[in-house]
Motif scaffolding. Structure first.
Motif, PDB file in Angstrom:
ATOM      1  N   PRO A 240     101.732  55.696 -24.118  1.00 27.09           N
ATOM      2  CA  PRO A 240     102.371  54.542 -23.461  1.00 27.09           C
ATOM      3  C   PRO A 240     101.456  53.835 -22.473  1.00 27.09           C
ATOM      4  N   ARG A 241     100.180  54.237 -22.417  1.00 23.79           N
ATOM      5  CA  ARG A 241      99.323  53.683 -21.383  1.00 23.79           C
ATOM      6  C   ARG A 241      99.157  52.172 -21.560  1.00 23.79           C
ATOM      7  N   LEU A 242      98.827  51.733 -22.805  1.00 20.91           N
ATOM      8  CA  LEU A 242      98.739  50.301 -23.073  1.00 20.91           C
ATOM      9  C   LEU A 242     100.015  49.781 -23.712  1.00 20.91           C
ATOM     10  N   ARG A 243     100.657  50.655 -24.506  1.00 16.08           N
ATOM     11  CA  ARG A 243     101.878  50.212 -25.202  1.00 16.08           C
ATOM     12  C   ARG A 243     103.048  50.387 -24.247  1.00 16.08           C
ATOM     13  N   SER A 244     103.049  49.560 -23.219  1.00 21.76           N
ATOM     14  CA  SER A 244     104.015  49.686 -22.129  1.00 21.76           C
ATOM     15  C   SER A 244     104.744  48.363 -21.934  1.00 21.76           C
ATOM     16  N   PRO A 245     106.001  48.419 -21.451  1.00 24.68           N
ATOM     17  CA  PRO A 245     106.693  47.166 -21.106  1.00 24.68           C
ATOM     18  C   PRO A 245     105.902  46.334 -20.101  1.00 24.68           C
ATOM     19  N   ALA A 246     105.083  46.994 -19.266  1.00 26.71           N
ATOM     20  CA  ALA A 246     104.285  46.243 -18.289  1.00 26.71           C
ATOM     21  C   ALA A 246     103.349  45.264 -18.994  1.00 26.71           C
ATOM     22  N   VAL A 247     102.788  45.684 -20.135  1.00 24.88           N
ATOM     23  CA  VAL A 247     101.897  44.804 -20.903  1.00 24.88           C
ATOM     24  C   VAL A 247     102.713  43.875 -21.795  1.00 24.88           C
TER      25      VAL A 247
END
Lengths: 156, 405
Positions: free
Chosen positions: B27-34
Motif C-alpha cells: 500500500p505504500r504507493l497504491r494508497s488513497p493518498a496518491v
C-alpha cells in the motif's frame, strides 16, 4: 452504493453531527445525479444504433478494460517483481519514475508511430506529416536524462 | 513501481501460484493518498473535456435553440484545443490512477445477500467507469489521427460514452467522498487510510523504491510532456516542440487540410470554367461565375480554421462577404442559409449557416487564402469561412446558397 462505508470517516474528529448529515444528503444527491447522467449515456449508447454497431462499441468498451487489466497490469506486475529481484535499490525509484513517463508517452505515440490514419487519407500530405520515430527517440532521450539526474542527484 | 510481497522464492513459488489477493500489493504507493491526488487532476481533465465536447456538439447543431455566438472568432479553436489537450493529459493520469487502485480488483467479495448486492453494484459502476474512461481516451486519440478501425460512428458513440463516463465519475466521487476528503486533508505520506498489507512495509524493497512524492512528480511530468508533445497541432509557438503533433502546421498556402478534393469526390469538371454559384431566395435567384464573384467588393479577414480533431490554424482569407451575396436576392436580415457543396462524399456536403453567422460582416465566401487563389484542396472555387465555427461547417467547393424562408 456503499454509502455506509463513509459514515465513520465523514464526520471528522469532533465534527458536529448535523454537518455530517448534511454531507450525507449531499453525497446521496450527488450519487443520484451521477446515476441519472450515467443512465442517460447508456440510453444514448443503446438507442439509435444498429445492433452490429452496438456490439462493436461493446467490444471496444470491454476490450479496453481487458487490455489494461490483463495485459498492461500483468506486464507491470512482472516488471515490478523483476525490479525487486534484480535492480539495485538506488536505481528502482528513478527507473520506476522513468517508466511512468516513457510508458504513458509511448502508448500515446502508438497511433503516430504506426501512422495508421494515413491509410484513411492517402492523398493528404498534411496529416501525420512529422518524423514521429525521431520525436519518440527524443522523448526516450529526455526520459533517460531525467532518470540519470534522479539517480545521481545529491542526497541529504 | 515495485510490487513487494511476491510469493516466497524458490520451488514453492510454482506450487503456490494463485490469483493475486488485495493484500498481496504493497500500500505504500497504491494508497488513497496518491489515488485521490491523481484522481482530482483526472476529474478536472475529464470535466473540461466533457464541457468542451458539449460546446463542439452544440456548435454543430444545424439550428441551435439558442444561437451560438459568432464572437470571439477563436472560441471554437480554443475550446477544441483544450478538449484534446485535457484528453491527452488524462492518458498518463488515468494509467497511474488505475495502477494505484489495481488491488481493489482482487478484493474479496463479502458474504450475505445485502453486502454482496452493494459490493456487486459498486463493482458494476466502477467497471462502467473504467471501461468508459479508457474508451474515451483511446477513441479520442485515434480520431485525432484519423484512425478508425471500428464499425460504429465515432461522433455519436464518443458522445454517448462521454455521458456514461461523466455520470460514473460523479457517482464514484459521491461514493468515495469521505476517503477523498480525508486523503486530501492529510499529508501525502499519511498511512491512516492504507490497506493492511500481507507483508511488512518495512521490507527493503519498499524503502528503496519510488516515493509517493516521486510517483506524483513523474505523473505530472508525464501529463505535461504529453500535452507539450501534441499541442503544437493547435498552438503555433509549440509547433517545433510538439514531436507528436498530429499536423506540423504546413500545408498548401500555409494551412493544413482535413479532407482533400479527391477524398471528397469533387468532380474536377464542376470546378472549372463552367463553375457557377447560385444564390436563391424564394423566386429570386442570381447565378455568378468565379469572375463575377471576383468583380464584387473583396474583403479580407483573418479567421481560424479549427477542426473537431483538435488541430487548428489561422488563415488570411479574402473574398465576398456572404451578406453582400444575400443582398443580391433581397434576403431579410437574420435569415439562415443552406450551403451546398460540390463534394459527393462526406456527411457535411450540405450545411446550414444560422442567421447570426450569415449576417456577421466577417463571414466570407472566400475565394483566396494567403493572398493567392484558393487551392483546390482548400475549396476552390469558393468556400465558406465564418468566425467561431467548427471546421466541418466551413463548407468547401460551395456551388449554391439558398436563403431559408
Amino acid at each position: 452504493m456503499n454509502a455506509g462505508e463513509g459514515t465513520d470517516v465523514a464526520d471528522g474528529p469532533g465534527g458536529p453531527r448535523q454537518v455530517g448529515q448534511v454531507g450525507q444528503v449531499g453525497r446521496v444527491v450527488l450519487g443520484a445525479l451521477g446515476v441519472l447522467v450515467l443512465g442517460y449515456g447508456l440510453f444514448l449508447l443503446v438507442s439509435r444504433r444498429s445492433f452490429g454497431d452496438l456490439v462493436d462499441a461493446g467490444l471496444w468498451l470491454a476490450g479496453g478494460v481487458l487490455v489494461h487489466d490483463v495485459l498492461l497490469s500483468g506486464l507491470l506486475i512482472a516488471l515490478g517483481a523483476a525490479a525487486a529481484r534484480w535492480l539495485p535499490g538506488r536505481w528502482r525509484g528513478p527507473l520506476a519514475g522513468g517508466l511512468v513517463v516513457l510508458g504513458s508517452l509511448t502508448l500515446l505515440a502508438v497511433p503516430f508511430l504506426g501512422g495508421f490514419g494515413r491509410a484513411n487519407a492517402p492523398d493528404n500530405p498534411t496529416l501525420l506529416d512529422r518524423d514521429y520515430l525521431a520525436g519518440w527517440l527524443l522523448l526516450v532521450a529526455l526520459t533517460a536524462l531525467g532518470v540519470l539526474l534522479a539517480r545521481y542527484r545529491p542526497r541529504r | 513501481m515495485t510490487d513487494a510481497g511476491a510469493p516466497a522464492p524458490g520451488r514453492r513459488r510454482l506450487a503456490s501460484l494463485r490469483p493475486p489477493r488485495e493484500e498481496d500489493f504493497s500500500p505504500r504507493l497504491r494508497s488513497p493518498a496518491v489515488a485521490a491526488r491523481v484522481g482530482v487532476a483526472l476529474g478536472v481533465c475529464f470535466g473540461l473535456a466533457f464541457l468542451t465536447g458539449l460546446v463542439s456538439h452544440y456548435s454543430q447543431l444545424p439550428d441551435p435553440p439558442v444561437p451560438v455566438p459568432t464572437s470571439p472568432s477563436w472560441g471554437y479553436r480554443v475550446t477544441q484545443g483544450l478538449h484534446v489537450a485535457t484528453g491527452i493529459a488524462a492518458i498518463p493520469l488515468l494509467l497511474v490512477k488505475l495502477w494505484t487502485v489495481l488491488p481493489r480488483l482482487f478484493q474479496a467479495m463479502p458474504r450475505g445477500v445485502g453486502p454482496l448486492a452493494v459490493a456487486t453494484a459498486e463493482r458494476v459502476s466502477v467497471a462502467l467507469l473504467v471501461a468508459s474512461a479508457i474508451f474515451m481516451l483511446v477513441t479520442g486519440l485515434m480520431n485525432s489521427t484519423q484512425w478508425y478501425p471500428w464499425a460504429f460512428s465515432f461522433r455519436s458513440t464518443h458522445y454517448a460514452v462521454a455521458w456514461v463516463a461523466v455520470g460514473a465519475i460523479v457517482l464514484h466521487v459521491a461514493v468515495k467522498l469521505p476517503v477523498i476528503r480525508t486523503a486530501l486533508g492529510a499529508d501525502l505520506e499519511d498511512t491512516s487510510q492504507d490497506r493492511v498489507p500481507k507483508t511488512s512495509p518495512t521490507r527493503g524493497v519498499d524503502q528503496e523504491g519510488l516515493s509517493r512524492r516521486g510517483l506524483l512528480t513523474a505523473t505530472w511530468t508525464a501529463a505535461g510532456l504529453a500535452v507539450l508533445a501534441t499541442a503544437g497541432a493547435t498552438v503555433p509557438w509549440l509547433r517545433r516542440v510538439s514531436v507528436l503533433g498530429v499536423r506540423s502546421g504546413d500545408g498548401p498556402q500555409g494551412v493544413p487540410i482535413n479532407r482533400t478534393a479527391s477524398a471528397a469526390e469533387v468532380d474536377p469538371a464542376a470546378v472549372g470554367e463552367d463553375y457557377r454559384l447560385e444564390v436563391v431566395h424564394g423566386e429570386q435567384s442570381v447565378t455568378l461565375s468565379r469572375a463575377d464573384l471576383e468583380a464584387m467588393e473583396q474583403r479580407t479577414e483573418a479567421l481560424p480554421i479549427a477542426c473537431v480533431e483538435g488541430w487548428s490554424a489561422q488563415g488570411t482569407w479574402s473574398g465576398v462577404r456572404v451578406r453582400d451575396l444575400l443582398d443580391l436576392v433581397g434576403a431579410p436580415a437574420g435569415a439562415a442559409v443552406v450551403v451546398d457543396s460540390l463534394q459527393q462524399r462526406g456527411a457535411f456536403s450540405s450545411t446550414r449557416l444560422p442567421g447570426n453567422f450569415a449576417d456577421d460582416p466577417r463571414t466570407l465566401l472566400a475565394l483566396g487564402l494567403s493572398g493567392e487563389p484558393l487551392s483546390l484542396d482548400h475549396g476552390y472555387p469558393a468556400r465558406i469561412i465564418a468566425p467561431n465555427r467548427p471546421g466541418v461547417l466551413q463548407t468547401k467547393w460551395v456551388h449554391r446558397l439558398e436563403v431559408q424562408a
